[in-house]
Design a protein around this motif. Structure first.
Motif, PDB file in Angstrom:
ATOM      1  N   ARG A 228      59.558 -54.098 -21.492  1.00  0.00           N
ATOM      2  CA  ARG A 228      60.174 -53.521 -22.685  1.00  0.00           C
ATOM      3  C   ARG A 228      59.974 -54.402 -23.914  1.00  0.00           C
ATOM      4  O   ARG A 228      59.944 -55.634 -23.824  1.00  0.00           O
ATOM      5  CB  ARG A 228      61.678 -53.309 -22.475  1.00  0.00           C
ATOM      6  CG  ARG A 228      62.005 -52.418 -21.285  1.00  0.00           C
ATOM      7  CD  ARG A 228      63.469 -51.991 -21.301  1.00  0.00           C
ATOM      8  NE  ARG A 228      63.842 -51.290 -20.091  1.00  0.00           N
ATOM      9  CZ  ARG A 228      63.552 -50.019 -19.832  1.00  0.00           C
ATOM     10  NH1 ARG A 228      62.885 -49.308 -20.712  1.00  0.00           N
ATOM     11  NH2 ARG A 228      63.932 -49.456 -18.691  1.00  0.00           N
TER      12      ARG A 228
ATOM     13  N   ASN B 293      63.618 -52.799 -26.434  1.00  0.00           N
ATOM     14  CA  ASN B 293      64.257 -51.925 -25.439  1.00  0.00           C
ATOM     15  C   ASN B 293      63.527 -50.598 -25.250  1.00  0.00           C
ATOM     16  O   ASN B 293      64.063 -49.672 -24.645  1.00  0.00           O
ATOM     17  CB  ASN B 293      65.726 -51.652 -25.793  1.00  0.00           C
ATOM     18  CG  ASN B 293      66.553 -51.242 -24.577  1.00  0.00           C
ATOM     19  OD1 ASN B 293      66.216 -51.584 -23.444  1.00  0.00           O
ATOM     20  ND2 ASN B 293      67.622 -50.507 -24.799  1.00  0.00           N
TER      21      ASN B 293
ATOM     22  N   HIS C  28      62.443 -57.995 -20.806  1.00  0.00           N
ATOM     23  CA  HIS C  28      62.585 -57.792 -22.246  1.00  0.00           C
ATOM     24  C   HIS C  28      61.780 -58.874 -22.969  1.00  0.00           C
ATOM     25  O   HIS C  28      62.091 -60.066 -22.842  1.00  0.00           O
ATOM     26  CB  HIS C  28      64.054 -57.889 -22.661  1.00  0.00           C
ATOM     27  CG  HIS C  28      64.903 -56.766 -22.182  1.00  0.00           C
ATOM     28  ND1 HIS C  28      64.951 -55.550 -22.816  1.00  0.00           N
ATOM     29  CD2 HIS C  28      65.740 -56.672 -21.110  1.00  0.00           C
ATOM     30  CE1 HIS C  28      65.793 -54.747 -22.174  1.00  0.00           C
ATOM     31  NE2 HIS C  28      66.280 -55.402 -21.138  1.00  0.00           N
TER      32      HIS C  28
ATOM     33  N   ILE D  99      70.177 -56.146 -27.126  1.00  0.00           N
ATOM     34  CA  ILE D  99      69.526 -55.015 -26.455  1.00  0.00           C
ATOM     35  C   ILE D  99      69.779 -53.773 -27.304  1.00  0.00           C
ATOM     36  O   ILE D  99      70.886 -53.238 -27.326  1.00  0.00           O
ATOM     37  CB  ILE D  99      70.066 -54.805 -25.028  1.00  0.00           C
ATOM     38  CG1 ILE D  99      69.862 -56.061 -24.179  1.00  0.00           C
ATOM     39  CG2 ILE D  99      69.366 -53.616 -24.364  1.00  0.00           C
ATOM     40  CD1 ILE D  99      70.427 -55.954 -22.766  1.00  0.00           C
TER      41      ILE D  99
ATOM     42  N   PRO E 257      65.124 -46.310 -25.844  1.00  0.00           N
ATOM     43  CA  PRO E 257      66.091 -47.415 -26.000  1.00  0.00           C
ATOM     44  C   PRO E 257      67.519 -46.908 -25.890  1.00  0.00           C
ATOM     45  O   PRO E 257      68.221 -46.744 -26.894  1.00  0.00           O
ATOM     46  CB  PRO E 257      65.775 -47.945 -27.405  1.00  0.00           C
ATOM     47  CG  PRO E 257      65.303 -46.736 -28.157  1.00  0.00           C
ATOM     48  CD  PRO E 257      64.559 -45.889 -27.148  1.00  0.00           C
TER      49      PRO E 257
END
Length: 517
Positions: free
Chosen positions: A301, A304, A331, A225, A201
């Protein structure tokens, strides 16, 4: 009543959950990083940090000493809880809807690849450093001894040692150290760094021009994020996205395409529940992005952190190579999209079924997008091929000359055939332009980039000296009689028949040069 039998858990379960859990050894970095990230979040929540950027995750790889350490400056663990947390397996108290790591098994993954696995930690306000050491060699020997049937808990007690040391009360950290690392891949600093650029991440690099656009979209969706300061041997890790696409290898790359723009998409249910969102690159889609581009493929993801590797979403495309035409990310947002124990995909549930259905529909659009690009490029190629041939024909007609009447006739027939193909290609491009104007913005961008600023035109292309006497290559050899020039033309025809075109032209020019002296 049948007498109940006490349940026993054998030592082999430790091997299943630690030594034999994952296929790719590099997963251990992901597991330790996600645990550190959770504690950095906790440190921010508890007021230890004022900003997420205060948290640090530092990886140090010493290939010579064969040691690896992963350090974070987050909360640490209270001394009286160290053994309870770090000796127990699969008893995590973390919230699976909130935390990145929540099963309590990943931290022991390093046991498969070292002689000793050491956890060191200090909790703020305590003047104690707690040290828990796992003897991996001893653990493997016990598991491999098939003559004994120890229980898992007894084995863990046998292979672990706990001790404490004096520490500053202001200290707060957690360090994992692998000593006697047996796996060379884990000691390859560059490979580990590249792996983390897509798995960990971490932030987008400052040079990635679409960074702000992505962050603005995340803010629009009220999505954070998660980005952490992670370094490998003091080099900070950033996501490997670029705007250039290369082929070759890392030591000898050449640019073959570029990212013109990105497009966002949202994965929403019929009831408008947002399951996920993402972005994908828009390029000329000249070919599958070569593997030298670390960031190729659409990546999945959660928090993240990448789910699986670059093949995680392959099964949702019409063809296996589909995701490799793009850079991009999905995401996931839904709390019900829960990573499985290996973190290579999600647990089966209704949200996953709906997620896959909707993503597959989006991927069908992307499949059509890169085929649309291929169609345009093929039609443009036909037009360019006609233009190139027309120039060659006109050069022969006015300057170089034909070998004989047969070659001149062949050129004329090829010219007409290529012109016909180019005319059809022009009509196909008109259809493509209409389709682009009524389809997604991505189609319009692809059309504009492939075609360029000037629309292809072919009607103005004509044959020079079309109504006059054809020029022959022997016309300039004035020192020879007409009969001799005819013989030379016959020799030229033989040369054309037996040699490649470029070599034949060189040889004919040489003969012409010598005969003209």
């Amino acid at each position: 009543m049948v007498k109940s039998v006490d349940t026993k858990i054998g030592k082999d379960v430790i091997e299943s959950l630690t030594l034999g859990m994952y296929e790719d050894s590099r997963f251990i970095f992901r597991e330790y990083i996600q645990n550190s990230a959770d504690q950095i979040d906790k440190a921010l929540e508890d007021g230890i940090f004022s900003d997420l950027g205060d948290g640090k995750i530092e990886i140090d790889i010493d290939a010579t000493a064969r040691t690896i350490s992963i350090f974070d400056n987050a909360t640490g663990i209270e001394s009286n809880k160290v053994q309870e947390i770090l000796k127990n397996i699969a008893q995590s108290t973390k919230d699976r809807t909130k935390n990145k790591g929540f099963r309590g098994i990943g931290r022991l993954g390093g046991l498969a690849y070292c002689d000793k696995l050491i956890f060191e930690t200090s909790f703020k306000g305590e003047e104690t450093k707690s040290i828990l050491t796992w003897d991996s060699q001893k653990l493997k020997a016990i598991i491999n001894n098939r003559a004994t049937k120890e229980e898992a808990t007894a084995v863990i007690d046998d292979v672990t040692e706990f001790q404490t040391e004096k520490e500053s009360g202001d200290s707060h950290y957690f360090r994992v150290t692998l000593k006697g690392v047996s796996n060379n891949a884990l000691l390859d600093r560059e490979d580990v760094y590249q792996y983390l650029t897509m798995v960990a991440p971490v932030p987008y690099s400052k040079g990635f021009i679409f960074k702000k656009k992505i962050c603005d979209k995340a803010e629009e969706l009220n999505f954070n994020i998660d980005e952490y300061a992670i370094s490998v041997n003091n080099d900070q890790v950033f996501k490997a996205y670029t705007t250039s696409i290369y082929e070759g290898d890392h030591g000898n790359k050449k640019k073959i395409d570029e990212i013109h723009d990105i497009e966002f998409f949202e994965i929403r249910t019929s009831k408008n529940k947002l399951l996920a969102w993402g972005w994908h690159s828009i390029s000329n889609f000249t070919k599958v992005i070569p593997s030298v581009n670390t960031a190729r493929s659409l990546r999945l993801r959660k928090g993240n952190i990448q789910i699986g590797l670059d093949e995680a979403l392959t099964k949702l495309f019409k063809e296996a190579r589909g995701t490799k035409y793009f850079f991009g990310e999905i995401h996931t947002i839904s709390s019900e999209l829960i990573p499985n124990a290996r973190r290579d995909y999600f647990l089966e549930n209704s949200d996953l079924v709906e997620f896959e259905r909707l993503v597959k529909s989006k991927f069908d659009e992307l499949h059509k997008l890169y085929y649309f690009s291929s169609k345009i490029r093929n039609e443009v190629k036909k037009i360019d091929d006609f233009k190139t041939f027309a120039n060659e024909y006109n050069e022969k007609s006015t300057t170089g000359g034909f070998t004989d009447n047969k070659e001149q006739k062949e050129y004329r027939e090829k010219f007409e055939l290529k012109r016909e193909k180019a005319q059809l290609a022009t009509k196909e491009l008109e259809k493509a332009q209409e389709k682009a104007s009524t389809s997604s913005p991505s189609h319009q961008k692809v059309y504009e980039k492939v075609i360029g600023h000037d629309e292809p035109e072919i009607e103005h292309i004509v044959i020079a000296n079309d109504n006059g006497k054809p020029k022959y290559i022997t016309d300039d050899i004035t020192s020879l009689s007409r009969k001799d020039r005819k013989l030379v033309s016959q020799i030229y025809a033989v040369i054309d028949n037996v040699l490649p075109k470029d070599i034949a032209n060189i040889l004919k020019e040489k003969i012409k040069e010598d005969l003209s002296k």
